[in-house]
Design a protein around this motif. Structure first.
Motif: not given
Length: 286
Positions: A30-58
């Motif tokens: 529920g914390y994220l939208g469903t459109s790619k653009n909306d999600i991209f901007h949310s991830l961009e804000e998170m990436n620029n936030d020194s307090e937050s972080a995101a993790f990925i598995v390849w």
């Protein structure tokens, strides 16, 4: 196989991965939208936030798992954007990476997932999250009325009264009254209802200009002045302002599923049920 920290170069790839999953009820967070653009901007804000972080598995050169931690280090809390995973074992990798990364800085984690998201439910059960409430998310599309309405915004002299009312009605929530005052601008508004004896009630709403989407965040009414239509009037005021003055195409809100009275008011105002979600909390101090 290991979890890596998301960096700017992977934002678009991560946005496409999440968008493909978050549009499905069985994967929805529920914390994220469903459109790619909306999600991209949310991830961009998170990436620029020194307090937050995101993790990925390849896996085989493609993203196969994602977990974002939208943290507030001052409060020691965080919202989990995920887990979005293709395989259950990736949940453990992502969660262990996140816990290690924020060790000693966070004590509470929140998860907001569609009731059909069994992966999130299993993640919550395995890791000690407790179900706090069931929420019904609703949406209003198009303006149901073109009637002219006066819009009353919270005046400066009522700020302290608003803070007291909000913190009384919602004592443990994501924004305190003082934080809402600090967020107020042309897109973050507090609508108010008052008389000579003071503030009767308020509604706090936010507007996303890019998505042309409004969201009703809080409606609070003085406990001694309820059952007088104050909440409904505030709702109608905010709907009118968001559609007619801000240019919203839709308005969303979430309400506790057990709050039948509020659900009835929103349905009468034209809101339709969009999805049902469960709200979980983990307190690692317990």
């Amino acid at each position: 196989m290991k979890a890596d920290i998301l960096d700017h170069a992977n934002l678009m790839q991560a946005s496409e991965f999440i968008a493909g999953m978050n549009s499905l009820p069985q994967c929805h967070i529920g914390y994220l939208g469903t459109s790619k653009n909306d999600i991209f901007h949310s991830l961009e804000e998170m990436n620029n936030d020194s307090e937050s972080a995101a993790f990925i598995v390849w896996k085989d050169g493609a993203i196969a798992g994602f977990l974002g931690v939208d943290a507030d280090l001052n409060k020691g809390t965080a919202e989990l954007w995920g887990p979005f995973v293709q395989r259950y074992e990736f949940m453990r990798l992502l969660w262990e990476k996140a816990l290690h990364y924020f060790e000693g800085n966070l004590h509470s984690y929140f998860l907001f997932a569609d009731t059909a998201n069994l992966t999130a439910a299993e993640f919550a059960a395995r890791n000690g999250f407790k179900l706090q409430s069931a929420q019904t998310c609703m949406e209003l599309k198009g303006n149901p009325s073109n009637d002219l309405r006066d819009v009353s915004l919270l005046p400066p002299h009522c700020h302290s009264e608003f803070i007291h009312l909000h913190d009384t009605v919602f004592p443990h929530t994501y924004y305190t009254g003082k934080e809402i005052i600090g967020r107020m601008n042309d897109d973050h508004k507090v609508y108010s209802s008052g008389e000579a004896d003071g503030l009767n009630g308020y509604l706090y709403a936010e507007y996303n200009r890019e998505e042309k989407e409004g969201s009703i965040e809080f409606i609070g009414v003085d406990p001694n002045k309820r059952m007088k239509g104050i909440g409904r009037n505030l709702l109608e005021m905010a709907i009118h302002d968001l559609f007619m003055n801000s240019g919203a195409k839709s308005i969303k809100l979430c309400v506790e599923t057990t709050n039948e009275k509020a659900l009835s008011i929103y349905k009468k105002a034209g809101f339709k049920v969009e999805r049902s979600l469960n709200f979980y909390k983990l307190d690692i101090r317990e």
